[in-house]
Design a protein around this motif. Sequence first.
Motif, PDB file in Angstrom:
ATOM      1  N   ARG A 221     -47.649 -16.827 -12.242  1.00 17.90           N
ATOM      2  CA  ARG A 221     -46.195 -16.940 -12.336  1.00 17.90           C
ATOM      3  C   ARG A 221     -45.713 -16.182 -13.567  1.00 17.90           C
ATOM      4  N   GLU A 222     -44.772 -15.276 -13.366  1.00 19.52           N
ATOM      5  CA  GLU A 222     -44.281 -14.433 -14.452  1.00 19.52           C
ATOM      6  C   GLU A 222     -43.099 -15.080 -15.181  1.00 19.52           C
ATOM      7  N   GLY A 223     -42.831 -14.578 -16.386  1.00 24.84           N
ATOM      8  CA  GLY A 223     -41.692 -15.078 -17.141  1.00 24.84           C
ATOM      9  C   GLY A 223     -41.198 -14.051 -18.149  1.00 24.84           C
ATOM     10  N   LEU A 224     -39.891 -13.975 -18.314  1.00 25.32           N
ATOM     11  CA  LEU A 224     -39.257 -13.104 -19.306  1.00 25.32           C
ATOM     12  C   LEU A 224     -38.385 -13.994 -20.187  1.00 25.32           C
ATOM     13  N   ASN A 225     -38.664 -14.005 -21.504  1.00 28.67           N
ATOM     14  CA  ASN A 225     -37.968 -14.938 -22.371  1.00 28.67           C
ATOM     15  C   ASN A 225     -37.647 -14.328 -23.733  1.00 28.67           C
ATOM     16  N   VAL A 226     -36.482 -14.678 -24.248  1.00 29.41           N
ATOM     17  CA  VAL A 226     -36.142 -14.367 -25.634  1.00 29.41           C
ATOM     18  C   VAL A 226     -36.960 -15.295 -26.534  1.00 29.41           C
ATOM     19  N   VAL A 246     -38.059  -9.998 -26.974  1.00 29.10           N
ATOM     20  CA  VAL A 246     -38.202 -10.515 -25.614  1.00 29.10           C
ATOM     21  C   VAL A 246     -39.662 -10.367 -25.189  1.00 29.10           C
ATOM     22  N   ASN A 247     -40.238 -11.454 -24.716  1.00 28.16           N
ATOM     23  CA  ASN A 247     -41.638 -11.480 -24.291  1.00 28.16           C
ATOM     24  C   ASN A 247     -41.718 -11.548 -22.768  1.00 28.16           C
ATOM     25  N   TYR A 248     -42.508 -10.655 -22.191  1.00 27.71           N
ATOM     26  CA  TYR A 248     -42.731 -10.636 -20.745  1.00 27.71           C
ATOM     27  C   TYR A 248     -44.182 -10.969 -20.480  1.00 27.71           C
ATOM     28  N   ARG A 249     -44.424 -12.061 -19.779  1.00 27.39           N
ATOM     29  CA  ARG A 249     -45.756 -12.422 -19.316  1.00 27.39           C
ATOM     30  C   ARG A 249     -45.836 -12.012 -17.844  1.00 27.39           C
ATOM     31  N   PHE A 250     -46.700 -11.040 -17.562  1.00 29.46           N
ATOM     32  CA  PHE A 250     -46.699 -10.452 -16.223  1.00 29.46           C
ATOM     33  C   PHE A 250     -48.042 -10.621 -15.532  1.00 29.46           C
ATOM     34  N   ALA A 251     -47.985 -10.617 -14.215  1.00 22.59           N
ATOM     35  CA  ALA A 251     -49.183 -10.809 -13.396  1.00 22.59           C
ATOM     36  C   ALA A 251     -50.128  -9.621 -13.559  1.00 22.59           C
ATOM     37  N   LEU A 274     -40.307  -0.736 -27.068  1.00 26.53           N
ATOM     38  CA  LEU A 274     -41.567  -1.446 -26.851  1.00 26.53           C
ATOM     39  C   LEU A 274     -42.280  -1.636 -28.186  1.00 26.53           C
ATOM     40  N   GLU A 275     -42.659  -2.879 -28.495  1.00 33.04           N
ATOM     41  CA  GLU A 275     -43.370  -3.171 -29.740  1.00 33.04           C
ATOM     42  C   GLU A 275     -44.858  -3.408 -29.526  1.00 33.04           C
ATOM     43  N   ASP A 276     -45.208  -4.023 -28.400  1.00 36.57           N
ATOM     44  CA  ASP A 276     -46.616  -4.341 -28.167  1.00 36.57           C
ATOM     45  C   ASP A 276     -46.801  -4.619 -26.687  1.00 36.57           C
ATOM     46  N   ALA A 277     -47.968  -4.212 -26.145  1.00 36.92           N
ATOM     47  CA  ALA A 277     -48.246  -4.464 -24.732  1.00 36.92           C
ATOM     48  C   ALA A 277     -49.744  -4.430 -24.488  1.00 36.92           C
ATOM     49  N   VAL A 278     -50.240  -5.424 -23.762  1.00 37.97           N
ATOM     50  CA  VAL A 278     -51.630  -5.433 -23.321  1.00 37.97           C
ATOM     51  C   VAL A 278     -51.660  -5.899 -21.874  1.00 37.97           C
ATOM     52  N   ALA A 279     -52.467  -5.223 -21.075  1.00 37.89           N
ATOM     53  CA  ALA A 279     -52.580  -5.577 -19.668  1.00 37.89           C
ATOM     54  C   ALA A 279     -53.350  -6.877 -19.504  1.00 37.89           C
ATOM     55  N   GLY A 280     -53.193  -7.490 -18.340  1.00 42.46           N
ATOM     56  CA  GLY A 280     -53.938  -8.694 -18.019  1.00 42.46           C
ATOM     57  C   GLY A 280     -55.271  -8.352 -17.387  1.00 42.46           C
ATOM     58  N   ALA A 281     -55.848  -9.322 -16.710  1.00 38.16           N
ATOM     59  CA  ALA A 281     -57.151  -9.134 -16.069  1.00 38.16           C
ATOM     60  C   ALA A 281     -57.101  -9.711 -14.669  1.00 38.16           C
ATOM     61  N   LEU A 282     -57.548  -8.935 -13.699  1.00 35.51           N
ATOM     62  CA  LEU A 282     -57.671  -9.428 -12.335  1.00 35.51           C
ATOM     63  C   LEU A 282     -58.794 -10.456 -12.260  1.00 35.51           C
TER      64      LEU A 282
END
Length: 358
Positions: A221-226, A246-251, A274-282
Amino acid sequence: MTALDLTQDPVALTAALVDIPSPSHQERALADLVEQALADVPFVRVLRRGNTVAARTERGRRSRVILAGHLDTVPIADNVPHRLEDGVMYGCGTVDMKSGLAVYLHLFATLAADPDLAYDLTLIAYECEEVDSQYNGLGHLAVSDPEWLDGELALLGEPSGAIIEAGCQGTLRVRVTTRGQRAHSARGWLGDNAAHRLAPAIQKVAEWQGREVDIDGLVYREGLNVVKLESYVATNIIPDEAYALVNYRFAPDLTAEEAFGRVERHLAGFEVTLEDAVAGALPGLEKPAAAALIRTVGEVRAKYGWTDVARFAGLGIAAVNFGPGDPAFAHRKDEHVPVSQIRRVAAQLRDFLTTRPT
């Protein structure tokens, strides 16, 4: 300082690890003891890089399983040494993640020469997971000695309530900036309030419709939040700049670049950096070793949050989170873990590691 006995009951070993303070950047004493204890395990190779310690068996098994956990904790909050009450152990790191690390160290030490061991094992106890990624010992090991991160399946001893949590979400952070014109607050009409200009961006974030993504039967479940707001010059000045983090937790079906593109499109018309980004893991549950672990444990769910499983996923290695403790109690002053979960994870993982893959 008393030497560590890795063969003792995992609950007792958890208590011993908790009683050795190891906040981030202060892991040396614990790393020294872990290195000494692993050096006493017969027929294994031991590697030390900074305050990261690794060991591996060379039994000639067809597959290799990696057991990884971090040595560091958040700062101690008057919760060391440990305290045991009514089957619950309290103390800094009991959840995140000295109980999981104790189970992994114990199983590595007691199975390394066991004839029933079904997989070759690599044990990695690494420094600085709880701080910025530039200090992460697992990340450093992937650069200096990448062969030590090679295997069919990696297990992270992250707290998961003794349930397998597969994969993990990606995470990114953007800065949304608005600009205006300073003025004395007594003559506010002569200025342009940047904080007021930020309000539509906040509303836009609130309107985000997060996806629920099914991957291998697990729902992320994804979420975008201040997560932060700032706009201030003085109590009598109209601010000329404001920003929101703003933080985005993505699938994990999205790359970091794709995720940033979604946020940019949603916040079109605003200044977004963009300040920081790391991909998730399948999840990687199709791998034979992962499937065998699931058969042993019996319960699996999606991991909400980012963990170092993503580092292994980036190397093409299936990885899951599996450890005792409720992550909701991580980093709290009353951090605690039921000892029954420590024993449950140890027993289930022993069954898995001594069952020949079919």
